[in-house]
Write a protein that holds these residues in place. Structure first.
Motif, PDB file in Angstrom:
ATOM      1  N   TYR A 150       6.816   1.664   3.929  1.00 20.30           N
ATOM      2  CA  TYR A 150       6.451   0.653   4.909  1.00 20.30           C
ATOM      3  C   TYR A 150       7.215   0.891   6.217  1.00 20.30           C
ATOM      4  O   TYR A 150       8.261   1.563   6.223  1.00 20.30           O
ATOM      5  CB  TYR A 150       6.786  -0.756   4.409  1.00 20.30           C
ATOM      6  CG  TYR A 150       5.846  -1.280   3.346  1.00 20.30           C
ATOM      7  CD1 TYR A 150       4.848  -2.192   3.650  1.00 20.30           C
ATOM      8  CD2 TYR A 150       5.972  -0.865   2.014  1.00 20.30           C
ATOM      9  CE1 TYR A 150       3.985  -2.686   2.678  1.00 20.30           C
ATOM     10  CE2 TYR A 150       5.114  -1.345   1.030  1.00 20.30           C
ATOM     11  CZ  TYR A 150       4.126  -2.257   1.374  1.00 20.30           C
ATOM     12  OH  TYR A 150       3.288  -2.731   0.408  1.00 20.30           O
ATOM     13  N   SER A 152       9.175  -1.247   8.904  1.00 20.26           N
ATOM     14  CA  SER A 152       9.755  -2.517   9.321  1.00 20.26           C
ATOM     15  C   SER A 152       9.834  -2.538  10.843  1.00 20.26           C
ATOM     16  O   SER A 152       9.592  -1.522  11.516  1.00 20.26           O
ATOM     17  CB  SER A 152      11.151  -2.677   8.728  1.00 20.26           C
ATOM     18  OG  SER A 152      12.031  -1.697   9.294  1.00 20.26           O
ATOM     19  N   ARG A 197       2.685  -7.177   6.975  1.00 16.86           N
ATOM     20  CA  ARG A 197       2.629  -8.072   5.821  1.00 16.86           C
ATOM     21  C   ARG A 197       3.909  -8.895   5.719  1.00 16.86           C
ATOM     22  O   ARG A 197       5.000  -8.404   5.985  1.00 16.86           O
ATOM     23  CB  ARG A 197       2.457  -7.274   4.530  1.00 16.86           C
ATOM     24  CG  ARG A 197       1.113  -6.586   4.362  1.00 16.86           C
ATOM     25  CD  ARG A 197       1.110  -5.789   3.066  1.00 16.86           C
ATOM     26  NE  ARG A 197      -0.192  -5.215   2.753  1.00 16.86           N
ATOM     27  CZ  ARG A 197      -0.424  -4.427   1.710  1.00 16.86           C
ATOM     28  NH1 ARG A 197       0.567  -4.128   0.877  1.00 16.86           N
ATOM     29  NH2 ARG A 197      -1.631  -3.931   1.501  1.00 16.86           N
ATOM     30  N   LYS A 202       6.013  -6.173   7.719  1.00 15.48           N
ATOM     31  CA  LYS A 202       6.117  -4.776   7.291  1.00 15.48           C
ATOM     32  C   LYS A 202       4.714  -4.168   7.157  1.00 15.48           C
ATOM     33  O   LYS A 202       3.830  -4.740   6.518  1.00 15.48           O
ATOM     34  CB  LYS A 202       6.889  -4.682   5.982  1.00 15.48           C
ATOM     35  CG  LYS A 202       8.327  -5.177   6.085  1.00 15.48           C
ATOM     36  CD  LYS A 202       9.126  -4.908   4.832  1.00 15.48           C
ATOM     37  CE  LYS A 202       9.501  -3.459   4.714  1.00 15.48           C
ATOM     38  NZ  LYS A 202      10.422  -3.189   3.597  1.00 15.48           N
ATOM     39  N   PRO A 204       2.244  -1.186   5.879  1.00 12.86           N
ATOM     40  CA  PRO A 204       2.136  -0.055   4.948  1.00 12.86           C
ATOM     41  C   PRO A 204       1.775   1.238   5.676  1.00 12.86           C
ATOM     42  O   PRO A 204       1.037   1.226   6.665  1.00 12.86           O
ATOM     43  CB  PRO A 204       0.997  -0.483   4.005  1.00 12.86           C
ATOM     44  CG  PRO A 204       0.853  -1.952   4.174  1.00 12.86           C
ATOM     45  CD  PRO A 204       1.246  -2.234   5.589  1.00 12.86           C
TER      46      PRO A 204
END
Length: 263
Positions: A150, A152, A197, A202, A204
């Motif tokens: 992911y 951030s 998400r 975050k 993907p």
């Protein structure tokens, strides 16, 4: 003989031959899905606002972004009027056959407007093509994902610092100031808040590949539009977080931002 049915709005298709595209993967994606013209030409403000509505931007934010873009571009601050702006993208008299203002996707990349150096996946104008995705930079962005697969906000901020350092090294004519840094972080913030998400936004890796490589909404990967509107307060909060941690302090000076607020 059966005739080919036209694509419905929302269906994905790669751009047709001769289509115009912008330096922005999100706008290109909206075009590939038919929310704005698939050939990237003669885009109406109403269509672009409808596309941003689908992505989850609230009324004020989408009106501000689109109305600003649809102003006539003016390089001289002294000549700016209510119908023109330094960040406007249209040419004087650029309208369709009904007299309605229109915009082409490639105009998003016009100099001295919203297009800026140190892009995540594009080269600087001085290096040649600032519109098309650069495969080497794309591979580098893919490699910048966290160990969990992911991105951030910290990952994105760190990658912004990397891109600035690279372009400072590689582009002797680099023009990248505080305003452009803020704009670039605002773009990342909007992307993070739209496609991220959870409470920390975050993203993907699969979403990044879909959006930046194929310029396709990551619907197959599980993305769905936001169920709450993205407005200025939320966007500014995310943007300033990224801006603070992506800040190249040696070049721009020490940023006067409270670290606790950024967290």
């Amino acid at each position: 003989m059966a005739t080919e049915q036209p694509l419905k709005k929302g269906e994905y298709q790669k751009p047709p031959q001769g289509a115009l595209r912008s330096p922005c993967p999100v706008l290109n994606t909206l075009s590939n899905h038919g929310y704005i013209p698939r050939d990237g030409r003669n885009i109406h403000a109403a269509d672009l606002k409808a596309g941003l509505t689908y992505l989850g931007l609230d009324l004020f934010l989408r009106n501000y972004l689109v109305d600003s873009a649809f102003k006539v571009h003016e390089d001289d601050p002294a000549k700016v009027t209510k119908d023109s702006d330094l960040l406007g993208l249209r040419n004087p008299g650029q309208v369709d056959e009904r007299g309605i203002p229109v915009l082409n996707l490639d105009q998003v990349g016009r100099p001295n407007a919203v297009e800026h150096a140190c892009s995540m996946t594009r080269r600087d104008r001085e290096q040649g093509d600032c519109i098309s995705m650069d495969p080497e930079l794309m591979a580098q962005l893919i490699g910048a994902a966290g160990s969990d697969g992911y991105y951030s906000m910290s990952d994105m901020a760190e990658y912004r610092k990397v891109r600035y350092a690279q372009q400072k090294r590689d582009n002797a004519e680099l023009k990248f100031n505080v305003q452009q840094h803020t704009l670039a972080c605002g773009e990342i913030g909007a992307f993070q808040a739209t496609f991220g998400r959870g409470p920390f936004y975050k993203i993907p890796l699969s979403y990044i590949k879909a959006m930046f490589v194929e310029e396709r909404l990551p619907l197959k990967e599980g993305w769905t539009p936001r169920w709450t509107w993205l407005g200025f307060p939320e966007l500014v909060s995310v943007m300033f977080w990224i801006r603070h941690y992506a800040w190249p302090s040696k070049e721009f000076g020490v940023e006067n931002v409270d670290t606790n607020e950024a967290k």
